[in-house]
Design a protein around this motif. Structure first.
Motif, short mmCIF file in Angstrom:
data_model
loop_
_atom_site.label_atom_id
_atom_site.label_comp_id
_atom_site.label_asym_id
_atom_site.label_seq_id
_atom_site.Cartn_x
_atom_site.Cartn_y
_atom_site.Cartn_z
N LEU A 19 0.84 -1.19 0.00
CA LEU A 19 0.00 0.00 0.00
C LEU A 19 0.88 1.25 0.00
O LEU A 19 1.98 1.24 0.55
N SER A 20 0.36 2.29 -0.63
CA SER A 20 1.04 3.58 -0.63
C SER A 20 0.10 4.65 -0.11
O SER A 20 -1.12 4.55 -0.27
N CYS A 21 0.68 5.67 0.50
CA CYS A 21 -0.10 6.80 1.00
C CYS A 21 0.66 8.07 0.66
O CYS A 21 1.76 8.29 1.16
N VAL A 22 0.08 8.88 -0.20
CA VAL A 22 0.68 10.16 -0.57
C VAL A 22 0.05 11.26 0.26
O VAL A 22 -1.18 11.39 0.30
N VAL A 23 0.89 12.04 0.90
CA VAL A 23 0.43 13.17 1.72
C VAL A 23 0.66 14.44 0.92
O VAL A 23 1.79 14.73 0.50
N SER A 24 -0.39 15.19 0.69
CA SER A 24 -0.27 16.44 -0.06
C SER A 24 -0.73 17.60 0.81
O SER A 24 -1.58 17.45 1.68
N GLY A 25 -0.14 18.76 0.56
CA GLY A 25 -0.55 19.95 1.28
C GLY A 25 0.19 20.17 2.58
O GLY A 25 -0.12 21.13 3.30
N ARG A 26 1.12 19.28 2.89
CA ARG A 26 1.86 19.41 4.15
C ARG A 26 3.16 18.63 4.04
O ARG A 26 3.17 17.53 3.51
N ASP A 27 4.21 19.19 4.57
CA ASP A 27 5.48 18.48 4.64
C ASP A 27 5.42 17.57 5.85
O ASP A 27 5.45 18.03 6.99
N PHE A 28 5.31 16.27 5.61
CA PHE A 28 5.09 15.36 6.73
C PHE A 28 6.38 14.84 7.34
O PHE A 28 6.35 13.93 8.15
N SER A 29 7.51 15.41 6.94
CA SER A 29 8.78 14.88 7.43
C SER A 29 8.95 15.02 8.93
O SER A 29 9.79 14.36 9.53
N PHE A 30 8.15 15.89 9.56
CA PHE A 30 8.24 16.06 11.01
C PHE A 30 7.13 15.31 11.75
O PHE A 30 7.06 15.37 12.97
N ASP A 31 6.30 14.60 11.01
CA ASP A 31 5.15 13.93 11.61
C ASP A 31 5.39 12.44 11.82
O ASP A 31 6.16 11.82 11.09
N THR A 32 4.67 11.89 12.77
CA THR A 32 4.52 10.45 12.86
C THR A 32 3.25 10.10 12.12
O THR A 32 2.22 10.76 12.27
N THR A 33 3.31 9.10 11.28
CA THR A 33 2.17 8.69 10.48
C THR A 33 1.88 7.21 10.70
O THR A 33 2.73 6.47 11.20
N GLY A 34 0.68 6.83 10.33
CA GLY A 34 0.29 5.44 10.60
C GLY A 34 -0.70 4.89 9.61
O GLY A 34 -1.36 5.64 8.88
N TRP A 35 -0.76 3.58 9.58
CA TRP A 35 -1.78 2.85 8.83
C TRP A 35 -2.81 2.31 9.83
O TRP A 35 -2.46 1.81 10.89
N TYR A 36 -4.04 2.41 9.42
CA TYR A 36 -5.16 1.93 10.21
C TYR A 36 -6.01 1.04 9.31
O TYR A 36 -5.92 1.12 8.09
N ARG A 37 -6.85 0.22 9.92
CA ARG A 37 -7.76 -0.58 9.11
C ARG A 37 -9.07 -0.78 9.84
O ARG A 37 -9.14 -0.72 11.08
N GLN A 38 -10.10 -1.03 9.04
CA GLN A 38 -11.43 -1.27 9.60
C GLN A 38 -12.07 -2.41 8.84
O GLN A 38 -12.32 -2.28 7.63
N ALA A 39 -12.33 -3.48 9.54
CA ALA A 39 -13.04 -4.62 8.96
C ALA A 39 -14.54 -4.41 9.14
O ALA A 39 -14.97 -3.68 10.04
N PRO A 40 -15.35 -5.05 8.33
CA PRO A 40 -16.82 -4.89 8.45
C PRO A 40 -17.30 -5.22 9.86
O PRO A 40 -16.96 -6.27 10.42
N GLY A 41 -18.08 -4.31 10.43
CA GLY A 41 -18.64 -4.54 11.74
C GLY A 41 -17.68 -4.37 12.89
O GLY A 41 -18.04 -4.63 14.04
N GLU A 42 -16.46 -3.94 12.59
CA GLU A 42 -15.45 -3.79 13.63
C GLU A 42 -15.02 -2.32 13.73
O GLU A 42 -15.14 -1.56 12.77
N PRO A 43 -14.49 -1.92 14.88
CA PRO A 43 -13.97 -0.56 14.98
C PRO A 43 -12.65 -0.43 14.22
O PRO A 43 -11.97 -1.43 13.95
N ARG A 44 -12.33 0.77 13.87
CA ARG A 44 -11.06 1.03 13.20
C ARG A 44 -9.92 0.76 14.18
O ARG A 44 -10.00 1.12 15.35
N GLU A 45 -8.85 0.14 13.69
CA GLU A 45 -7.72 -0.18 14.56
C GLU A 45 -6.42 0.31 13.95
O GLU A 45 -6.27 0.39 12.72
#
Length: 114
Positions: A19-45
């Motif tokens: 998977l890829s995630c492109v961040v636009s509109g902000r220089d994210f080099s100073f940020d912590t970033t993450g991947w999350y997922r949500q299965a059907p009927g489940e909360p996002r984790e």
């Protein structure tokens, strides 16, 4: 600011996806970033995070199978997923960590067939 995830698809159990995630509109080099997922009927984790210095964390369910990384020059984050299991089926999202509510995009669907 937009975070656009892509790269999902249908894969058989044991397969791999990146998977890829492109961040636009902000220089994210100073940020912590993450991947999350949500299965059907489940909360996002939270699946994984990558600090601006490169350190990473993983949910126990994906440790050893998933690898998160980032390219600050491209403002892009990645999630390499291997040994996929049917229980990995979910919509995968990228966001900052901690997540910012206004920045959830549509995500990318990952479906793992048994």
């Amino acid at each position: 600011v937009q975070l656009q995830a892509s790269g999902g698809g249908l894969v058989q159990a044991g397969g791999s996806l990146r998977l890829s995630c492109v961040v636009s509109g902000r220089d994210f080099s100073f940020d912590t970033t993450g991947w999350y997922r949500q299965a059907p009927g489940e909360p996002r984790e939270l699946v994984a995070t990558v600090h601006n210095g490169g350190s990473t964390t993983y949910a126990g369910s994906v440790k050893g199978r998933f690898t998160i990384s980032r390219n600050n020059t491209k403002n892009t984050m990645y999630l390499k997923m291997t040994s996929l299991k049917p229980e990995d089926t979910a919509v995968y999202y990228c966001n900052f960590f901690p997540a910012l509510g206004g920045y959830w995009g549509p995500g990318t669907q990952v479906t793992v067939s048994s």
